[in-house]
Scaffold this active site. Structure first.
Site, PDB file in Angstrom:
ATOM      1  N   LYS A   1      47.014  35.348  16.885  1.00  0.00           N
ATOM      2  CA  LYS A   1      48.289  35.893  16.425  1.00  0.00           C
ATOM      3  C   LYS A   1      49.006  36.497  17.626  1.00  0.00           C
ATOM      4  O   LYS A   1      48.719  37.615  18.046  1.00  0.00           O
ATOM      5  CB  LYS A   1      48.119  36.966  15.350  1.00  0.00           C
ATOM      6  CG  LYS A   1      49.459  37.224  14.662  1.00  0.00           C
ATOM      7  CD  LYS A   1      49.650  38.620  14.150  1.00  0.00           C
ATOM      8  CE  LYS A   1      50.107  39.588  15.184  1.00  0.00           C
ATOM      9  NZ  LYS A   1      51.456  39.339  15.748  1.00  0.00           N
TER      10      LYS A   1
ATOM     11  N   GLU B   1      41.619  46.159  23.989  1.00  0.00           N
ATOM     12  CA  GLU B   1      42.256  46.555  25.256  1.00  0.00           C
ATOM     13  C   GLU B   1      43.491  47.344  24.865  1.00  0.00           C
ATOM     14  O   GLU B   1      44.494  46.754  24.467  1.00  0.00           O
ATOM     15  CB  GLU B   1      42.689  45.323  26.066  1.00  0.00           C
ATOM     16  CG  GLU B   1      41.587  44.371  26.426  1.00  0.00           C
ATOM     17  CD  GLU B   1      40.721  44.866  27.564  1.00  0.00           C
ATOM     18  OE1 GLU B   1      40.950  45.995  28.053  1.00  0.00           O
ATOM     19  OE2 GLU B   1      39.795  44.129  27.932  1.00  0.00           O
TER      20      GLU B   1
ATOM     21  N   CYS C   1      49.691  47.581  30.832  1.00  0.00           N
ATOM     22  CA  CYS C   1      48.815  48.715  30.488  1.00  0.00           C
ATOM     23  C   CYS C   1      48.061  49.233  31.706  1.00  0.00           C
ATOM     24  O   CYS C   1      47.438  50.287  31.649  1.00  0.00           O
ATOM     25  CB  CYS C   1      47.874  48.340  29.359  1.00  0.00           C
ATOM     26  SG  CYS C   1      47.126  46.745  29.600  1.00  0.00           S
TER      27      CYS C   1
ATOM     28  N   GLU D   1      51.962  56.925  27.963  1.00  0.00           N
ATOM     29  CA  GLU D   1      52.381  55.760  28.739  1.00  0.00           C
ATOM     30  C   GLU D   1      53.887  55.542  28.573  1.00  0.00           C
ATOM     31  O   GLU D   1      54.353  55.327  27.450  1.00  0.00           O
ATOM     32  CB  GLU D   1      51.648  54.560  28.144  1.00  0.00           C
ATOM     33  CG  GLU D   1      51.166  53.572  29.105  1.00  0.00           C
ATOM     34  CD  GLU D   1      50.348  52.480  28.414  1.00  0.00           C
ATOM     35  OE1 GLU D   1      49.774  51.695  29.149  1.00  0.00           O
ATOM     36  OE2 GLU D   1      50.300  52.401  27.170  1.00  0.00           O
TER      37      GLU D   1
HETATM   38  P1  ADP Z   1      53.140  46.696  21.520  1.00  0.00           P
HETATM   39  O1  ADP Z   1      53.727  48.062  21.488  1.00  0.00           O
HETATM   40  O2  ADP Z   1      52.600  46.276  22.817  1.00  0.00           O
HETATM   41  O3  ADP Z   1      53.970  45.656  20.845  1.00  0.00           O
HETATM   42  P2  ADP Z   1      51.435  46.584  19.231  1.00  0.00           P
HETATM   43  O4  ADP Z   1      50.080  47.159  19.104  1.00  0.00           O
HETATM   44  O5  ADP Z   1      52.478  47.025  18.272  1.00  0.00           O
HETATM   45  O6  ADP Z   1      51.796  46.853  20.719  1.00  0.00           O
HETATM   46  O7  ADP Z   1      51.375  45.005  19.172  1.00  0.00           O
HETATM   47  C1  ADP Z   1      50.358  44.239  19.723  1.00  0.00           C
HETATM   48  C2  ADP Z   1      50.029  43.120  18.765  1.00  0.00           C
HETATM   49  O8  ADP Z   1      49.524  43.681  17.562  1.00  0.00           O
HETATM   50  C3  ADP Z   1      51.246  42.279  18.361  1.00  0.00           C
HETATM   51  O9  ADP Z   1      50.852  40.931  18.208  1.00  0.00           O
HETATM   52  C4  ADP Z   1      51.621  42.881  17.027  1.00  0.00           C
HETATM   53  O10 ADP Z   1      52.335  41.997  16.204  1.00  0.00           O
HETATM   54  C5  ADP Z   1      50.249  43.158  16.458  1.00  0.00           C
HETATM   55  N1  ADP Z   1      50.217  44.126  15.365  1.00  0.00           N
HETATM   56  C6  ADP Z   1      51.026  45.177  15.138  1.00  0.00           C
HETATM   57  N2  ADP Z   1      50.662  45.813  14.002  1.00  0.00           N
HETATM   58  C7  ADP Z   1      49.580  45.151  13.506  1.00  0.00           C
HETATM   59  C8  ADP Z   1      48.727  45.317  12.358  1.00  0.00           C
HETATM   60  N3  ADP Z   1      48.917  46.308  11.486  1.00  0.00           N
HETATM   61  N4  ADP Z   1      47.730  44.427  12.190  1.00  0.00           N
HETATM   62  C9  ADP Z   1      47.523  43.445  13.051  1.00  0.00           C
HETATM   63  N5  ADP Z   1      48.281  43.239  14.157  1.00  0.00           N
HETATM   64  C10 ADP Z   1      49.293  44.071  14.371  1.00  0.00           C
END
Ligand code: ADP
Length: 500
Positions: free
Chosen positions: A194, A269, A303, A400
């Site tokens: 994903k 990570e 990061c 960050e």
């Molecule tokens: P960033 O701030 O780097 O976008 P996120 O943690 O929001 O960090 O996103 C990293 C990944 O996690 C993306 O692919 C995002 O769509 C996914 N993501 C965000 N929320 C969820 C969730 N509740 N379950 C699974 N994946 C998620």
């Protein structure tokens, strides 16, 4: 720079990608390109112009469950291939990634915004994980244990964990995927990827190349859309045996909690808060060059970016001047423009975060030496910024910033520097600049971080283990250690050896 030139360039790139078949705009389930079952889509934007590049499917639980089923079915045959056969598939995939380096680099710049030179660097780096995995696939050794009993033989087998759910962020649209999928496939696992909805196109292009490499349908699946629905389906499935995630600490914690329901293996990570410590005895040029690279790569959106530049008082003024001069020379603009070193931030929310952190620091006594505001180019371009007189109470050093802002903190003694550096829940990357060899060892050992760069600001490579301690995560990616994350150990006891 005029904005018309930017958008024309982007259109030309999109059209080239389209012609080469790499501009894929559907999900990949069981080797078939598919839309969301309800036909819903989401838009992918070029952050430099705001222009829509493509619409991709907004998928959810149903599509994810089908992707999991495909991966589960494919696991049976993929895991039974010889390591040499899996290695050859991965090698072919690597060759194709490199053959399409230019187009993939352009695609990264188009949807993520980083300068083309950096994007091309990401393709080489990202492809490197596939090449390294192709090689390591052949070295997944087990063990024979000397038996304490004469009629027994004891073995350890290493076997693939099963179906892997890989959730990745937008800042390295290719490399964050290949560093997970490479070792997973090498070990015999199959994957449901994903990618971030902000940058799904590079993931889809890489998946297309996996098919062209002959990797069987169902081994690599890609779904995107409703992140929490997709995440929940991956977590709920008993067929998914491992979640590997790169992204925010908040989402990582949710996934770790969610994985408990089915007791999955988890690698995370998460965010960092990297200190970059410059000692009085550092070589000034080396420190400036290293801090610049560590801070401003991808406009501060990695990061492992230096989040706090911690400088000893004897070199503080000299460093602040030389560093500011170097930062001033960083050209801001569209990533496709020659010479540009700083692209746009990923979106408006990212700029607002930078602004609020800066506001907080200024209100608590920090001084802006350079930049400190949005760039005249508009959109999400932000001026490379240096701030002095930052202290440990300010948001800039607590969290960050994920943007092009370098906060300078001052320290007197080595102990104070180590205390400042470790005074955080994060523990991913740290940087040290010193010409004293004993100090370099002492400080490296004292830093509560998973990665330490000494006199070097860019240290990630597929051959070394990457990962954090404390709340920066669990597990390691890359290197021979990275494969362990996708393997289970099985102990086999062969008894009754004395009969014939
Ligand atoms: P960033 O701030 O780097 O976008 P996120 O943690 O929001 O960090 O996103 C990293 C990944 O996690 C993306 O692919 C995002 O769509 C996914 N993501 C965000 N929320 C969820 C969730 N509740 N379950 C699974 N994946 C998620």
């Amino acid at each position: 720079m005029d904005s018309l030139k930017i958008s024309t360039e982007a259109e030309a790139v999109a059209s080239r990608l389209h012609k080469s078949g790499l501009l894929r705009t559907q999900g990949l389930i069981g080797g078939k390109w598919v839309d969301a079952y309800d036909r819903k889509t989401i838009k992918v934007y070029n952050p430099a112009t705001g222009a829509v590049i493509a619409d991709v499917p907004c998928m959810g639980g149903k599509e994810t469950n089908d992707a999991i089923s495909s991966a589960y079915e494919a696991f049976y045959s993929w895991s039974k291939l010889t390591a040499a056969a899996r290695s050859r598939y991965l090698r072919k995939w690597y060759d194709l990634l490199i053959a399409h380096r230019e187009e993939l680099g352009q695609l990264i710049t188009l949807e993520q915004g980083k300068p083309l030179k950096e994007a091309l660097g990401e393709v080489s780096y990202g492809a490197g994980f596939i090449e390294f995995s192709a090689e390591e696939a052949k070295r997944v050794y087990g063990d024979i244990i000397p038996s304490p009993l004469a009629d027994r033989r004891l073995f350890v087998l290493k076997q693939p964990v099963g179906v892997v759910g890989a959730i990745t962020p937008w800042n390295f649209p290719l490399a964050m995927i290949t560093r997970k999928v490479g070792p997973a496939l090498a070990c015999g696992c199959t994957v449901v990827i994903k990618p971030s909805e902000i940058t799904p196109l590079t993931a889809l292009a890489a998946a297309e190349l996996s098919l062209q490499a002959g990797i069987p349908p169902g081994v690599v699946n890609v779904v995107m859309g409703n992140a929490s629905d997709i995440g929940d389906s991956l977590l709920a499935s008993t067929q998914v045996r491992k979640i590997t995630f790169t992204g925010s600490t908040a989402v990582g914690k949710k996934l770790m909690a969610g994985a408990a329901g089915t007791v999955k293996k988890v690698s995370l990570e998460l965010g960092g808060n990297a200190p970059c410590i410059v000692f009085d005895d550092a070589d000034l040029d080396v420190a400036v060059k290293g801090a610049l690279a560590a801070k401003f790569r991808n406009s501060g959106q990695t990061c492992v970016c230096a989040n706090r530049v911690i400088v000893q008082e004897g070199i503080y003024e000299k460093f602040a001047n030389a560093f500011s001069k170097a930062v001033q020379n960083l050209q801001v603009g569209d990533g496709f423009t020659e010479g540009v070193a700083q692209g746009p931030l990923i979106n408006e929310a990212a700029v607002q975060k930078v602004e609020s952190f800066l506001q907080d620091a200024i209100s608590k006594g920090a001084k802006v030496l350079l930049g400190g505001k949005r760039h005249s180019l508009g959109m999400t371009f932000y001026e490379p910024t240096v701030v002095s007189d930052v202290n440990g109470e300010m948001l800039l050093s607590r969290e960050e910033v994920f943007g092009p802002v370098a906060p300078l903190l001052r320290f007197k003694t080595e102990d104070e520097a180590i205390h400042l550096a470790n005074d955080t829940n994060a523990g991913l990357a740290a940087y040290v600049f010193t010409n004293n060899i004993q100090r370099s060892w002492r400080v490296s050992e004292a830093l509560e971080y998973g990665l330490v760069g000494v006199n070097e600001g860019v240290i990630s490579t597929e051959v070394a283990p990457f990962g954090g301690v404390k709340q920066s995560g669990l597990g390691r990616e890359g290197s021979k250690y990275g494969l362990d994350e996708y393997l289970e150990m099985k102990y086999v006891c062969l008894g009754n050896m004395n009969s014939n």
